[in-house]
Design a protein around this motif. Structure first.
Motif, PDB file in Angstrom:
ATOM      1  N   GLN A  18      35.020  34.745  47.532  1.00 24.20           N
ATOM      2  CA  GLN A  18      34.933  35.617  46.362  1.00 24.20           C
ATOM      3  C   GLN A  18      34.117  36.843  46.721  1.00 24.20           C
ATOM      4  O   GLN A  18      32.991  36.737  47.200  1.00 24.20           O
ATOM      5  CB  GLN A  18      34.291  34.893  45.185  1.00 24.20           C
ATOM      6  N   ASP A  21      35.437  40.960  42.067  1.00 19.85           N
ATOM      7  CA  ASP A  21      36.492  40.376  41.235  1.00 19.85           C
ATOM      8  C   ASP A  21      37.613  39.746  42.060  1.00 19.85           C
ATOM      9  O   ASP A  21      38.488  39.089  41.519  1.00 19.85           O
ATOM     10  CB  ASP A  21      37.105  41.452  40.319  1.00 19.85           C
ATOM     11  N   HIS A  22      37.618  39.987  43.358  1.00 17.83           N
ATOM     12  CA  HIS A  22      38.692  39.500  44.226  1.00 17.83           C
ATOM     13  C   HIS A  22      38.387  38.084  44.717  1.00 17.83           C
ATOM     14  O   HIS A  22      37.300  37.811  45.220  1.00 17.83           O
ATOM     15  CB  HIS A  22      38.862  40.441  45.424  1.00 17.83           C
ATOM     16  N   GLU A  24      40.080  34.843  47.080  1.00 15.49           N
ATOM     17  CA  GLU A  24      41.091  34.438  48.053  1.00 15.49           C
ATOM     18  C   GLU A  24      40.848  32.974  48.371  1.00 15.49           C
ATOM     19  O   GLU A  24      39.722  32.559  48.618  1.00 15.49           O
ATOM     20  CB  GLU A  24      40.935  35.292  49.315  1.00 15.49           C
TER      21      GLU A  24
END
Length: 147
Positions: A18, A21-22, A24
Motif C-alpha cells: 500500500q 491510495d494505491h 497492489e
C-alpha cells in the motif's frame, strides 16, 4: 557433523503493498523445504517473476531476525527485525539499489505436527531512498506429507 532434516512444505504466499491510495496485491502457492541448521531455521522455495525469471528464495530465522535472501535473476538480501530499521541490497542485471526496511512486525511460527505455521511480516520499504510503501507479507505453511 549435525544431520540436517528437511521437511517438505506447502505454502501460500500473499503480499499486499500500500502506497497512499494505491494498493497492489499478489498471491501464489508453491512448495519448499523447511530445515534447521545450527541455531537457525530456514525456509527455501522458488519464486517466479514474469514468464521466465525464477528466483531461489531463502528465509532464515534465528528467533530475532528474519533474513530474506533471493538468488537468481534478482539478488536480494534484507534483514527484518521488529521495531528496527535495517539496510539491504536489491540487484538485477541492470541495477543495484540500497534498500531500507522499517519493520513493524515479524511473527514466525513453523508447522508443528498437524498444525499450520505462518510467517507474518509488515514493514515500510525504501529502494534507493524512494518510498515503495508499506508491505505486508503473509505465508501460510503446512507440512507436505504427500512427498
Amino acid at each position: 557433523m549435525e544431520k540436517i532434516v528437511k521437511k517438505s512444505i506447502k505454502m501460500v504466499f500473499k503480499t499486499l503493498i500500500q502506497q497512499g491510495d494505491h494498493k497492489e496485491a499478489y498471491e501464489f502457492t508453491t512448495r519448499g523445504d523447511l530445515f534447521k541448521k545450527g541455531q537457525s531455521e530456514y525456509l527455501r522455495f522458488e519464486e517466479k517473476f514474469g514468464e521466465e525469471q525464477t528466483v531461489q528464495t531463502t528465509m532464515k530465522w534465528n528467533g530475532h531476525e528474519l533474513m530474506l535472501i533471493r538468488q537468481g535473476s534478482i539478488l536480494m538480501r534484507q534483514a527484518f527485525i521488529a521495531g528496527e530499521t535495517t539496510v539491504g541490497r536489491y540487484v538485477t542485471p541492470e541495477i543495484s539499489w540500497e534498500t531500507t526496511a522499517k519493520t513493524e512486525k515479524v511473527i514466525v511460527a513453523w508447522p508443528n505436527g498437524k498444525k499450520r505455521g505462518k510467517i507474518h511480516l509488515r514493514y515500510h520499504f525504501l529502494m534507493q531512498g524512494q518510498d515503495t510503501g508499506t508491505h505486508e507479507v503473509r505465508l501460510t505453511l503446512e507440512e507436505d506429507k504427500s512427498k
